[in-house]
Design a protein around this motif. Sequence first.
Motif, PDB file in Angstrom:
ATOM      1  N   LEU A 115      -9.447 -34.725 -72.041  1.00 35.70           N
ATOM      2  CA  LEU A 115      -9.564 -33.680 -71.025  1.00 35.70           C
ATOM      3  C   LEU A 115     -10.742 -32.748 -71.330  1.00 35.70           C
ATOM      4  O   LEU A 115     -11.515 -32.387 -70.435  1.00 35.70           O
ATOM      5  CB  LEU A 115      -8.263 -32.892 -70.922  1.00 35.70           C
ATOM      6  CG  LEU A 115      -7.072 -33.651 -70.341  1.00 35.70           C
ATOM      7  CD1 LEU A 115      -5.781 -32.849 -70.525  1.00 35.70           C
ATOM      8  CD2 LEU A 115      -7.301 -33.997 -68.882  1.00 35.70           C
ATOM      9  N   ARG A 116     -10.874 -32.373 -72.593  1.00 39.01           N
ATOM     10  CA  ARG A 116     -12.001 -31.505 -72.981  1.00 39.01           C
ATOM     11  C   ARG A 116     -13.339 -32.225 -72.796  1.00 39.01           C
ATOM     12  O   ARG A 116     -14.307 -31.629 -72.314  1.00 39.01           O
ATOM     13  CB  ARG A 116     -11.838 -31.025 -74.423  1.00 39.01           C
ATOM     14  CG  ARG A 116     -10.778 -29.947 -74.582  1.00 39.01           C
ATOM     15  CD  ARG A 116     -10.837 -29.267 -75.929  1.00 39.01           C
ATOM     16  NE  ARG A 116     -10.652 -30.153 -77.054  1.00 39.01           N
ATOM     17  CZ  ARG A 116      -9.484 -30.526 -77.564  1.00 39.01           C
ATOM     18  NH1 ARG A 116      -8.362 -30.068 -77.032  1.00 39.01           N
ATOM     19  NH2 ARG A 116      -9.416 -31.326 -78.600  1.00 39.01           N
ATOM     20  N   ALA A 117     -13.405 -33.507 -73.158  1.00 36.75           N
ATOM     21  CA  ALA A 117     -14.651 -34.269 -73.011  1.00 36.75           C
ATOM     22  C   ALA A 117     -15.033 -34.413 -71.539  1.00 36.75           C
ATOM     23  O   ALA A 117     -16.209 -34.300 -71.186  1.00 36.75           O
ATOM     24  CB  ALA A 117     -14.498 -35.648 -73.658  1.00 36.75           C
ATOM     25  N   ALA A 118     -14.048 -34.660 -70.681  1.00 39.49           N
ATOM     26  CA  ALA A 118     -14.326 -34.793 -69.244  1.00 39.49           C
ATOM     27  C   ALA A 118     -14.971 -33.519 -68.704  1.00 39.49           C
ATOM     28  O   ALA A 118     -15.956 -33.578 -67.964  1.00 39.49           O
ATOM     29  CB  ALA A 118     -13.037 -35.107 -68.488  1.00 39.49           C
ATOM     30  N   GLN A 119     -14.422 -32.377 -69.078  1.00 36.09           N
ATOM     31  CA  GLN A 119     -14.957 -31.090 -68.620  1.00 36.09           C
ATOM     32  C   GLN A 119     -16.338 -30.831 -69.208  1.00 36.09           C
ATOM     33  O   GLN A 119     -17.266 -30.464 -68.492  1.00 36.09           O
ATOM     34  CB  GLN A 119     -14.021 -29.955 -69.013  1.00 36.09           C
ATOM     35  CG  GLN A 119     -12.796 -29.843 -68.163  1.00 36.09           C
ATOM     36  CD  GLN A 119     -13.114 -29.586 -66.706  1.00 36.09           C
ATOM     37  OE1 GLN A 119     -12.685 -30.344 -65.859  1.00 36.09           O
ATOM     38  NE2 GLN A 119     -13.864 -28.562 -66.386  1.00 36.09           N
ATOM     39  N   ARG A 120     -16.454 -30.994 -70.512  1.00 36.09           N
ATOM     40  CA  ARG A 120     -17.706 -30.663 -71.206  1.00 36.09           C
ATOM     41  C   ARG A 120     -18.864 -31.527 -70.734  1.00 36.09           C
ATOM     42  O   ARG A 120     -19.962 -31.045 -70.493  1.00 36.09           O
ATOM     43  CB  ARG A 120     -17.499 -30.812 -72.718  1.00 36.09           C
ATOM     44  CG  ARG A 120     -18.689 -30.342 -73.548  1.00 36.09           C
ATOM     45  CD  ARG A 120     -18.468 -30.548 -75.025  1.00 36.09           C
ATOM     46  NE  ARG A 120     -18.702 -31.955 -75.330  1.00 36.09           N
ATOM     47  CZ  ARG A 120     -17.842 -32.769 -75.913  1.00 36.09           C
ATOM     48  NH1 ARG A 120     -16.679 -32.348 -76.303  1.00 36.09           N
ATOM     49  NH2 ARG A 120     -18.141 -34.020 -76.149  1.00 36.09           N
ATOM     50  N   LEU A 121     -18.601 -32.835 -70.566  1.00 36.34           N
ATOM     51  CA  LEU A 121     -19.670 -33.767 -70.207  1.00 36.34           C
ATOM     52  C   LEU A 121     -19.739 -34.052 -68.715  1.00 36.34           C
ATOM     53  O   LEU A 121     -20.622 -34.780 -68.268  1.00 36.34           O
ATOM     54  CB  LEU A 121     -19.477 -35.076 -70.983  1.00 36.34           C
ATOM     55  CG  LEU A 121     -19.523 -34.931 -72.505  1.00 36.34           C
ATOM     56  CD1 LEU A 121     -19.129 -36.235 -73.175  1.00 36.34           C
ATOM     57  CD2 LEU A 121     -20.890 -34.451 -72.967  1.00 36.34           C
ATOM     58  N   ARG A 122     -18.766 -33.519 -67.953  1.00 33.76           N
ATOM     59  CA  ARG A 122     -18.731 -33.707 -66.508  1.00 33.76           C
ATOM     60  C   ARG A 122     -18.658 -35.194 -66.145  1.00 33.76           C
ATOM     61  O   ARG A 122     -19.407 -35.688 -65.319  1.00 33.76           O
ATOM     62  CB  ARG A 122     -19.920 -33.011 -65.850  1.00 33.76           C
ATOM     63  CG  ARG A 122     -20.035 -31.541 -66.258  1.00 33.76           C
ATOM     64  CD  ARG A 122     -21.288 -30.869 -65.771  1.00 33.76           C
ATOM     65  NE  ARG A 122     -21.309 -30.627 -64.334  1.00 33.76           N
ATOM     66  CZ  ARG A 122     -20.731 -29.610 -63.718  1.00 33.76           C
ATOM     67  NH1 ARG A 122     -20.071 -28.710 -64.438  1.00 33.76           N
ATOM     68  NH2 ARG A 122     -20.811 -29.461 -62.420  1.00 33.76           N
ATOM     69  N   VAL A 123     -17.705 -35.868 -66.792  1.00 30.06           N
ATOM     70  CA  VAL A 123     -17.516 -37.310 -66.587  1.00 30.06           C
ATOM     71  C   VAL A 123     -16.175 -37.545 -65.906  1.00 30.06           C
ATOM     72  O   VAL A 123     -15.143 -37.032 -66.364  1.00 30.06           O
ATOM     73  CB  VAL A 123     -17.557 -38.071 -67.940  1.00 30.06           C
ATOM     74  CG1 VAL A 123     -17.227 -39.540 -67.749  1.00 30.06           C
ATOM     75  CG2 VAL A 123     -18.911 -37.905 -68.602  1.00 30.06           C
ATOM     76  N   ALA A 124     -16.177 -38.328 -64.833  1.00 25.95           N
ATOM     77  CA  ALA A 124     -14.937 -38.663 -64.137  1.00 25.95           C
ATOM     78  C   ALA A 124     -14.011 -39.397 -65.098  1.00 25.95           C
ATOM     79  O   ALA A 124     -14.409 -40.371 -65.742  1.00 25.95           O
ATOM     80  CB  ALA A 124     -15.243 -39.540 -62.927  1.00 25.95           C
ATOM     81  N   THR A 125     -12.785 -38.913 -65.196  1.00 27.10           N
ATOM     82  CA  THR A 125     -11.796 -39.481 -66.111  1.00 27.10           C
ATOM     83  C   THR A 125     -10.521 -39.749 -65.321  1.00 27.10           C
ATOM     84  O   THR A 125      -9.997 -38.851 -64.670  1.00 27.10           O
ATOM     85  CB  THR A 125     -11.525 -38.518 -67.280  1.00 27.10           C
ATOM     86  OG1 THR A 125     -12.778 -38.266 -67.945  1.00 27.10           O
ATOM     87  CG2 THR A 125     -10.538 -39.096 -68.263  1.00 27.10           C
ATOM     88  N   VAL A 126     -10.051 -41.005 -65.395  1.00 23.94           N
ATOM     89  CA  VAL A 126      -8.898 -41.431 -64.608  1.00 23.94           C
ATOM     90  C   VAL A 126      -7.773 -41.841 -65.553  1.00 23.94           C
ATOM     91  O   VAL A 126      -7.941 -42.766 -66.355  1.00 23.94           O
ATOM     92  CB  VAL A 126      -9.256 -42.614 -63.686  1.00 23.94           C
ATOM     93  CG1 VAL A 126      -8.065 -43.006 -62.824  1.00 23.94           C
ATOM     94  CG2 VAL A 126     -10.480 -42.299 -62.828  1.00 23.94           C
ATOM     95  N   PHE A 127      -6.645 -41.155 -65.455  1.00 24.22           N
ATOM     96  CA  PHE A 127      -5.458 -41.474 -66.234  1.00 24.22           C
ATOM     97  C   PHE A 127      -4.568 -42.359 -65.373  1.00 24.22           C
ATOM     98  O   PHE A 127      -4.164 -41.943 -64.277  1.00 24.22           O
ATOM     99  CB  PHE A 127      -4.709 -40.196 -66.632  1.00 24.22           C
ATOM    100  CG  PHE A 127      -5.401 -39.388 -67.688  1.00 24.22           C
ATOM    101  CD1 PHE A 127      -4.978 -39.447 -69.011  1.00 24.22           C
ATOM    102  CD2 PHE A 127      -6.473 -38.555 -67.372  1.00 24.22           C
ATOM    103  CE1 PHE A 127      -5.607 -38.701 -69.989  1.00 24.22           C
ATOM    104  CE2 PHE A 127      -7.108 -37.806 -68.343  1.00 24.22           C
ATOM    105  CZ  PHE A 127      -6.676 -37.881 -69.664  1.00 24.22           C
ATOM    106  N   VAL A 128      -4.276 -43.568 -65.849  1.00 27.05           N
ATOM    107  CA  VAL A 128      -3.479 -44.532 -65.092  1.00 27.05           C
ATOM    108  C   VAL A 128      -2.145 -44.725 -65.808  1.00 27.05           C
ATOM    109  O   VAL A 128      -2.113 -45.023 -67.003  1.00 27.05           O
ATOM    110  CB  VAL A 128      -4.210 -45.890 -64.969  1.00 27.05           C
ATOM    111  CG1 VAL A 128      -3.388 -46.864 -64.139  1.00 27.05           C
ATOM    112  CG2 VAL A 128      -5.603 -45.706 -64.365  1.00 27.05           C
ATOM    113  N   ALA A 129      -1.040 -44.550 -65.058  1.00 26.18           N
ATOM    114  CA  ALA A 129       0.291 -44.672 -65.655  1.00 26.18           C
ATOM    115  C   ALA A 129       1.282 -45.110 -64.588  1.00 26.18           C
ATOM    116  O   ALA A 129       1.029 -44.978 -63.388  1.00 26.18           O
ATOM    117  CB  ALA A 129       0.731 -43.335 -66.246  1.00 26.18           C
ATOM    118  N   ASN A 130       2.426 -45.608 -65.034  1.00 28.03           N
ATOM    119  CA  ASN A 130       3.470 -45.973 -64.072  1.00 28.03           C
ATOM    120  C   ASN A 130       4.508 -44.863 -63.926  1.00 28.03           C
ATOM    121  O   ASN A 130       5.566 -45.082 -63.376  1.00 28.03           O
ATOM    122  CB  ASN A 130       4.117 -47.324 -64.403  1.00 28.03           C
ATOM    123  CG  ASN A 130       4.781 -47.331 -65.755  1.00 28.03           C
ATOM    124  OD1 ASN A 130       5.078 -46.286 -66.323  1.00 28.03           O
ATOM    125  ND2 ASN A 130       5.012 -48.510 -66.280  1.00 28.03           N
TER     126      ASN A 130
END
Length: 152
Positions: A19-34
């Motif tokens: 979560l911190r890396a997504a914000q800091r680097l402005r990279v789309a991050t997708v959490f996939v779960a059931n």
Amino acid sequence: MKIWVDADACPGPVRDILLRAAQRLRVATVFVANKRLSLPLSEFVSTVQVGAGLDVADGHIAASAQAGDLTVTQDIPLAALLVPKGVVVIDPRGELFSEENIAERLSVRNFMQELRDSGVMTGGPSGFSAQDRQQFAATLDRELTRLLKTRT
């Protein structure tokens, strides 16, 4: 470039690092779960809830991830599908799966599964430690830096 997270078994400290890396680097991050996930609101973080069932989340990630993306999973068969596609794959303890090591990791995983299926008690992984957290953070930082450099 996207970060794909096999979120069903993702340790909390790894989730927080991502979560911190997504914000800091402005990279789309997708959490996939059931299951439904509760994550902080962010323009860079999203969730995909897939149907219940064995390997449904893995199937979604395998179909969606593309060369140049990064995936976090401890599922070795999923890693074996992604690595040949050019997806960078890291496990939650910071191990980088590569063309050089994925066949061996899959073979060992399959052998251990055969032992368990035949009734042999193989034990589980050790608890997630501070050293595991540090190793994951270091590997993630190194691989994201490399991927972002190749993107520009």
